[in-house]
Every structure is written in C-alpha cells, then in structure tokens.
Design a protein around this motif. Structure first.
Motif, PDB file in Angstrom:
ATOM      1  N   ALA A   1       0.977  -1.158  -0.041  1.00 59.38           N
ATOM      2  CA  ALA A   1      -0.032  -0.105   0.018  1.00 59.38           C
ATOM      3  C   ALA A   1       0.992   1.146   0.186  1.00 59.38           C
ATOM      4  O   ALA A   1       1.435   1.786   1.149  1.00 59.38           O
ATOM      5  CB  ALA A   1      -0.847  -0.066   1.115  1.00 59.38           C
ATOM      6  N   ILE A   2       1.423   1.593  -1.168  1.00 58.14           N
ATOM      7  CA  ILE A   2       2.020   2.875  -1.309  1.00 58.14           C
ATOM      8  C   ILE A   2       1.129   4.228  -1.496  1.00 58.14           C
ATOM      9  O   ILE A   2       1.340   5.011  -0.690  1.00 58.14           O
ATOM     10  CB  ILE A   2       3.060   2.678  -2.598  1.00 58.14           C
TER      11      ILE A   2
ATOM     12  N   PRO B   1       3.617   8.598 -12.073  1.00 59.00           N
ATOM     13  CA  PRO B   1       5.107   9.093 -11.534  1.00 59.00           C
ATOM     14  C   PRO B   1       5.985   7.886 -10.831  1.00 59.00           C
ATOM     15  O   PRO B   1       7.209   7.884 -11.290  1.00 59.00           O
ATOM     16  CB  PRO B   1       4.965  10.177 -10.609  1.00 59.00           C
ATOM     17  N   LEU B   2       5.369   6.987 -10.498  1.00 60.14           N
ATOM     18  CA  LEU B   2       5.515   5.645  -9.861  1.00 60.14           C
ATOM     19  C   LEU B   2       6.249   4.648 -11.015  1.00 60.14           C
ATOM     20  O   LEU B   2       7.313   3.984 -10.721  1.00 60.14           O
ATOM     21  CB  LEU B   2       5.089   4.898  -8.716  1.00 60.14           C
ATOM     22  N   ILE B   3       5.433   4.682 -11.881  1.00 58.00           N
ATOM     23  CA  ILE B   3       5.763   3.827 -13.210  1.00 58.00           C
ATOM     24  C   ILE B   3       6.815   4.498 -13.703  1.00 58.00           C
ATOM     25  O   ILE B   3       7.670   3.470 -14.183  1.00 58.00           O
ATOM     26  CB  ILE B   3       4.313   3.994 -14.260  1.00 58.00           C
ATOM     27  N   SER B   4       7.040   5.817 -13.873  1.00 56.13           N
ATOM     28  CA  SER B   4       8.110   6.283 -14.430  1.00 56.13           C
ATOM     29  C   SER B   4       9.431   5.868 -13.495  1.00 56.13           C
ATOM     30  O   SER B   4      10.401   5.648 -14.114  1.00 56.13           O
ATOM     31  CB  SER B   4       8.352   7.851 -14.676  1.00 56.13           C
TER      32      SER B   4
ATOM     33  N   ILE C   1      -1.493  -6.858   3.104  1.00 55.27           N
ATOM     34  CA  ILE C   1      -0.957  -5.693   2.760  1.00 55.27           C
ATOM     35  C   ILE C   1       0.215  -5.171   3.389  1.00 55.27           C
ATOM     36  O   ILE C   1       0.341  -5.333   4.784  1.00 55.27           O
ATOM     37  CB  ILE C   1      -2.178  -4.561   3.202  1.00 55.27           C
ATOM     38  N   ILE C   2       1.093  -4.882   2.440  1.00 50.44           N
ATOM     39  CA  ILE C   2       2.401  -4.167   3.192  1.00 50.44           C
ATOM     40  C   ILE C   2       2.487  -2.750   3.200  1.00 50.44           C
ATOM     41  O   ILE C   2       2.481  -2.075   1.992  1.00 50.44           O
ATOM     42  CB  ILE C   2       3.650  -4.642   2.499  1.00 50.44           C
ATOM     43  N   CYS C   3       2.154  -2.168   4.181  1.00 49.59           N
ATOM     44  CA  CYS C   3       1.886  -0.679   4.021  1.00 49.59           C
ATOM     45  C   CYS C   3       3.081   0.250   4.202  1.00 49.59           C
ATOM     46  O   CYS C   3       4.077  -0.089   4.964  1.00 49.59           O
ATOM     47  CB  CYS C   3       0.933  -0.221   5.170  1.00 49.59           C
ATOM     48  N   VAL C   4       3.108   1.210   3.485  1.00 47.28           N
ATOM     49  CA  VAL C   4       4.038   2.244   3.251  1.00 47.28           C
ATOM     50  C   VAL C   4       3.806   3.511   3.776  1.00 47.28           C
ATOM     51  O   VAL C   4       3.178   4.377   3.392  1.00 47.28           O
ATOM     52  CB  VAL C   4       4.700   2.276   1.922  1.00 47.28           C
ATOM     53  N   PRO C   5       4.467   3.737   5.000  1.00 48.44           N
ATOM     54  CA  PRO C   5       4.043   5.122   5.739  1.00 48.44           C
ATOM     55  C   PRO C   5       4.418   6.484   4.714  1.00 48.44           C
ATOM     56  O   PRO C   5       3.903   7.323   4.837  1.00 48.44           O
ATOM     57  CB  PRO C   5       4.427   5.075   6.996  1.00 48.44           C
ATOM     58  N   LYS C   6       5.611   6.124   4.303  1.00 50.64           N
ATOM     59  CA  LYS C   6       6.102   7.427   3.465  1.00 50.64           C
ATOM     60  C   LYS C   6       7.330   6.880   2.307  1.00 50.64           C
ATOM     61  O   LYS C   6       7.870   5.991   2.601  1.00 50.64           O
ATOM     62  CB  LYS C   6       7.329   8.235   4.463  1.00 50.64           C
ATOM     63  N   PHE C   7       6.703   7.048   1.089  1.00 42.38           N
ATOM     64  CA  PHE C   7       7.589   6.681  -0.044  1.00 42.38           C
ATOM     65  C   PHE C   7       9.155   7.119  -0.219  1.00 42.38           C
ATOM     66  O   PHE C   7       9.270   8.251  -0.124  1.00 42.38           O
ATOM     67  CB  PHE C   7       6.800   6.966  -1.325  1.00 42.38           C
ATOM     68  N   THR C   8      10.027   6.140  -0.186  1.00 41.38           N
ATOM     69  CA  THR C   8      11.173   6.636  -0.376  1.00 41.38           C
ATOM     70  C   THR C   8      11.715   5.557  -1.407  1.00 41.38           C
ATOM     71  O   THR C   8      11.306   4.383  -1.335  1.00 41.38           O
ATOM     72  CB  THR C   8      12.382   6.340   1.056  1.00 41.38           C
ATOM     73  N   SER C   9      12.758   6.010  -2.350  1.00 40.97           N
ATOM     74  CA  SER C   9      13.276   4.896  -3.253  1.00 40.97           C
ATOM     75  C   SER C   9      13.900   3.690  -2.619  1.00 40.97           C
ATOM     76  O   SER C   9      13.554   2.465  -2.962  1.00 40.97           O
ATOM     77  CB  SER C   9      14.297   5.545  -4.484  1.00 40.97           C
TER      78      SER C   9
ATOM     79  N   TYR D   1      -8.266   6.829  -3.970  1.00 38.33           N
ATOM     80  CA  TYR D   1      -7.770   5.444  -4.545  1.00 38.33           C
ATOM     81  C   TYR D   1      -7.039   4.600  -3.687  1.00 38.33           C
ATOM     82  O   TYR D   1      -7.232   3.586  -3.477  1.00 38.33           O
ATOM     83  CB  TYR D   1      -6.788   6.010  -5.508  1.00 38.33           C
ATOM     84  N   GLY D   2      -6.284   5.339  -2.631  1.00 40.60           N
ATOM     85  CA  GLY D   2      -5.868   4.586  -1.397  1.00 40.60           C
ATOM     86  C   GLY D   2      -6.504   3.767  -0.559  1.00 40.60           C
ATOM     87  O   GLY D   2      -6.697   2.581  -0.378  1.00 40.60           O
TER      88      GLY D   2
END
Ligand code: 4UV
Length: 554
Positions: A241-242, A293-296, A265-273, A249-250
């Motif tokens: 869950a990004i 943007p995440l697909i790119s 579900i693996i939840c992601v509190p904050k996206f980092t690469s 959507y989320g």
C-alpha cells in the motif's frame, strides 16, 4: 427518432452487464468472512514491522467502536478526522469509527496546520486520530479552528512514548467496553468524507455512503471483469500500500478492497526509493497499485531490477494519465509480459468508473486507455458547448459524464456546488475524453481547473486564496503546467500591491509555511501587472497557459 439512435450509441455501459450490490454496511461487508484466515497477516508495516492479523483487525475495530462511543460520547453522524499515513492501525480506526455510526474524514498527515484546520472546519470534526509525531500539528490545527476536541495518538511501535495531552489509541482498542450493542446504521449513511475541489473552487467534503464504497469494491472485484487477481480462496496476494490511504484511490482500492479480498497488505507510511526497493526484495509483491510518476520511477531507476519483480503479474495505475509509451517502457524494462491496467475515476465516484482488464490487454495490447466502463455504470460523452443536448458518438472528444451506484451523494453542506456538478442526474467529471469503437475509454485532457501533482489534487483556487493573503500580493492566478517527474506542477501569476515589489524567493518561503510540499509553486512564480479576466471577473486560465508557454520559449 434520430435522437434516440444517437442516445443509444452514446451511452456506454459495461459489456459484462450488471452485478448485485449487497445491502449492508461497510464494516459488515468487510468483516463478513474474516473467519477464513483469522491468523494470517492482514497488514504489516514495511518500515517498523508492526503487524495485525485479520482477527486483530476485527477485534480491535470492535473494541474501538465501543470505546469511542463510551469514552468520547460521540453521536451517530459525528465526524472523526484520521490524520495518519499508511500504518497498520489505520483500518482499525476507520472501520471501528464506521461501526460506531461515525463518519470519517481522511486527512493528509503531511498537510500544514492551516490546511488541516480547513478540513476540520469544513467537515465539522469532533475527534482526531493521529501519530505521536504529528500530535502538536494536529493540536495547532484544532486550535486554529477553535475546536477543543480529543486527540488520540497512535504508537508506531509499542515502546513509543506519546506526547502529553494525547490519548493512547491502545486504550480504545485493547479492551472492549460496556455500551449498547445495537446501532441504527443505514446503507445510505455517509461513511467517508474525502475532500475534492470538483470542477471548480476550493476543496469540498465529498459524501460517500456505505453503498457507494461497497458498490465500487464489488464493481472492481466482478469476476467477469477479472482485471486483477480478485478475491481469492487463499491468502496469497501480497499487495504493497504505497498510494496513501488519505486519498480515495488509496482508501477504497488499496485498503478496503484489499482487506475484503484477504490480501496481505504491506503498508508504506512514506515513500522513499530505497524503502521501495527494500520492500520489493523482502516481500516480493504480486500486485502493485501505483500512480504514473511511480511507473516512470520503476522504468528509469536502475535499482528496480527485473529479478525483484519475478512474482509480479499485474500493475494498476490511476489518478493521472498514463500513455501507451509509458506502459511499453516499463514492460520492456521488466523483460516479460506484465498486465499494466489503468483505472479512471474521481473522488466523487468512490473512485473507479472505468478500468482496463486482462482480456482487453490480450485482445488489443497496450492502448493507454482506461479500459471498459465498470458494471452498473454508465458513461456518456457530451459536447463541451452544449452538454445538455449534444451527445457524441464513438471517437468524438467531449466531456465525460458518469452515472452509477458509486457516485457520491453530494458535497457536504454545499447544495449549490452539488447542483452544479450534476447534469440531469449525471456527474460531470470535468475531464475530456472519448470512447473508441471497442468501447475503450480514453481520457485526453482536463477541462476543470484542477491540477494533479503526482496524482494528488491541487486546487488553483486554494493556492490563489493563500497567495492573496500575502502582504505584497494584490491578485493571483494559478495554473498547472506539464512536468516530467510529477505529471504537472503549479505556476503562479501574481500582481503586486501598489508601490510594492514582490520578492519571489520570499513568496516561495511564505508558501512553504502555508501549504504541503506537493502544492509548492514548483513551476515558478511570474510577476505581472494584471491578470486576464472575463467581464464577470473569472480568470482566463487558457490565456495564462499561452502566456506561460511564451515565457518558456523566450
Ligand atoms: O478526485 P481525484 O483525486 O481521484 C483520483 C482517482 C483515482 C483512481 C480512479 C480509479 C481507479 O481505478 C484507480 O485505481 C484510481 O485520482 O482526481 C480525479 C481526477 O484525476 C484524473 C482526472 O482528471 C479525474 O477527474 N484522473 C484519474 N484517473 C485518471 C485521470 C486516468 N487514468 N487518466 C487520466 N486522468
């Protein structure tokens, strides 16, 4: 007679026909078969490892339901503000509140206190749930909106200390409480209040009911559509869950639909690469829900290696346009076929109205389309000049209008705006698009003011209001311009007050204190003498877009 033929051709529905929607409440719908996998993991945090099983979620939600009624004395229909990133306690607070007959407004925890306070006021929030780390910001927001309300705080890890003044969420979830069990809940009750600016103006609270959200989960899960491995009789889907749960959507697609479908579900509190790559290594997901943007990012980042994706079968993209080339670029990088499925919709449609399917991809390849209209949903394309009378046929571009059980009740306390967004019972999307001869929907442009930065909504009217409150600014207009990494970014045209100079750097600093980072004027601030307006005072945004293009080429 001719008109009838045109109408028939122009209203597009699902080739899969209609499905039955259960007449129940959202928590009942979600919990209905949790007994299947009581001890399997429902949610695990990618950063802290904190996790809850399906049984934990059901029991803790029910405890929360009872304690919030008993201890906070909230009444049916009162609104709770959840100001959380994607953490395992999120579904407990959300479902427990709805079980208690409350309505939940989902608030971005990265907002400033000013932005939170706007949402607290407009949704009339009576209690807040947030993290220890965002407690003081939530408190400042409550004070700004003159609300003396309880603030519950969530521990990221059991050993965390919570700030003084906050109420430990665990006191509401660890034990049950003695309260009357029966509550008069109705399927048409509003359960969620996400915010959207719609086609114009400031963000407004969107009233979504039990029925709206359940419909959308069922429409997306429909077996004949079968766009994604849907509800399985096993517990084998690992779904990160990004996409944030404070966005529609989320919350519908990446949280509620997933727990209903027994995903892990693996939840992601904050996206980092780095965090994302670590997640791929450790959890080997088979489904990824992303935004363009995440697909790119996946296509271009060398650390996203194909071997990290060897369990992956499908990627879903939504919230902003994704072209055929973007789809093909990622498939080339992965080096084998993966379905890239695009969904289309709005906060006002819970959110999905159309979606591609595995069968569509098999038949037509990568198209860059948003696929087929969902079951029980109708789409029509109307002329932008004469939306009431001129329906358009296949391959003709016009405004996309939507009808279906997932369409919102309306904007909370805003009858005028609600009236404006419906045209004879059809929701105006404010998007431009067409349907081709194969019934595939293509979204080509946005007619409405809305700017989408990384899939997030940015309302020009909101930024203009904040800019006009600056001591040096007399007038302001904001437009969106294309951006390689974010899709779009906002640009402001500002008019200085008489005998005043605007220092662009100071104005950027001012904005950084007022609004969240994705709303920053990353496209620039342009100082002008006046703004182009219609006689009635409406900003001519098209002219500003041309003006911006000229400044870029000079
Ligand atoms: O209100 P909102 O922020 O809502 C969304 C909804 C995202 C969705 C929708 C259906 C799904 O199945 C899914 O997985 C995710 O973002 O913004 C609504 C506006 O976003 C643009 C369009 O301008 C909407 O009016 N938008 C949403 N999806 C697409 C899109 C898309 N696939 N292509 C182009 N624009």
């Amino acid at each position: 007679k001719t008109t009838n033929v045109t109408i028939k051709r122009s209203i597009v529905s699902s080739p899969h026909g209609n499905i039955d929607i259960p007449n129940t409440t959202l928590p009942e719908f979600i919990f209905e078969s949790f007994d299947k996998f009581p001890n399997e993991i429902a949610v695990e945090c990618s950063q802290t490892g904190k996790k809850y099983t399906y049984d934990d979620i059901r029991i803790k939600s029910n405890n929360f339901n009872k304690n919030i009624r008993k201890k906070l004395k909230l009444n049916k229909g009162d609104v709770v503000g959840i100001i959380l990133p994607n953490v395992p306690d999120y579904p407990i607070c959300l479902l427990g509140s709805i079980q208690a007959g409350l309505t939940v407004t989902i608030i971005n925890p990265f907002y400033t206190a000013d932005e939170i306070s706007y949402q607290l006021n407009n949704a009339n929030v009576k209690a807040i749930i947030t993290l220890g780390a965002t407690y003081s910001k939530a408190k400042a927001a409550a004070q700004l909106s003159k609300r003396n309300i309880p603030i519950l705080a969530v521990k990221l890890q059991q050993a965390d200390e919570l700030p003084r003044g906050s109420i430990d969420l665990n006191e509401f979830t660890e034990n049950t409480a003695e309260v009357e069990d029966k509550y008069d809940l109705n399927v048409k009750d509003t359960v969620l209040l996400p915010f959207s600016s719609g086609t114009t103006g400031l963000p407004k609270a969107v009233e979504l009911t039990n029925y709206n959200v359940i419909s959308n989960i069922c429409q997306l899960n429909c077996n004949t559509v079968n766009h994604v491995p849907t509800r399985t009789e096993t517990h084998t889907n690992t779904v990160p869950a990004i996409v944030p749960w404070f966005h529609i959507y989320g919350v519908t697609v990446c949280l509620l639909k997933q727990i209903h479908n027994f995903s892990k579900i693996i939840c992601v509190p904050k996206f980092t690469s780095n965090g994302f790559i670590e997640l791929l290594k450790q959890h080997k997901p088979n489904i990824l829900y992303l935004v363009p943007p995440l697909i790119s990012f996946m296509s271009s980042n060398p650390l996203v290696k194909p071997e990290l994706l060897d369990r992956l079968t499908v990627i879903i993209s939504g919230a902003a346009p994704l072209g055929k080339q973007d789809e093909e670029q990622l498939i080339t990088k992965i080096g084998r076929h993966v379905d890239i499925i695009q969904g289309y919709g709005l906060t006002e449609t819970s959110p999905a109205a159309a979606m591609s399917t595995t069968q569509v991809i098999k038949k037509f390849g990568n198209t860059g389309s948003c696929g087929l209209v969902l079951p029980n949903t109708f789409i029509k394309i109307v002329s932008t000049e004469n939306p009431l009378t001129e329906l358009l046929g296949p391959n003709n571009k016009g405004e996309i209008l939507i009808k279906g059980p997932q369409v919102m009740k309306g904007y909370l306390n805003r009858p005028k705006e609600t009236n404006q967004i419906f045209l004879n019972g059809w929701l105006r999307s404010g998007d431009l698009g067409y349907v081709d001869n194969n019934n595939l929907l293509y979204v080509t442009d946005r007619l409405k003011e809305l700017i989408k930065v990384k899939g997030y909504q940015v309302a020009p009217a909101e930024l203009e209001e904040v800019l006009r409150m600056n001591k040096d600014v007399s007038d302001a207009a904001v437009i969106g311009v294309p951006d390689r990494t974010s899709g779009e970014v906002p640009v402001a045209f500002v008019v200085p007050k008489l005998n005043t100079n605007i220092d662009v750097k100071s104005l950027h600093y001012y904005m950084s204190k007022k609004v969240a980072s994705y709303k920053q004027l990353k496209g620039g601030i342009i100082v002008v003498n006046s703004l182009p307006r219609t006689e009635s005072g409406k900003i001519l945004r098209k002219e500003l877009k041309l003006q911006y293009e000229k400044t870029k080429t000079n």
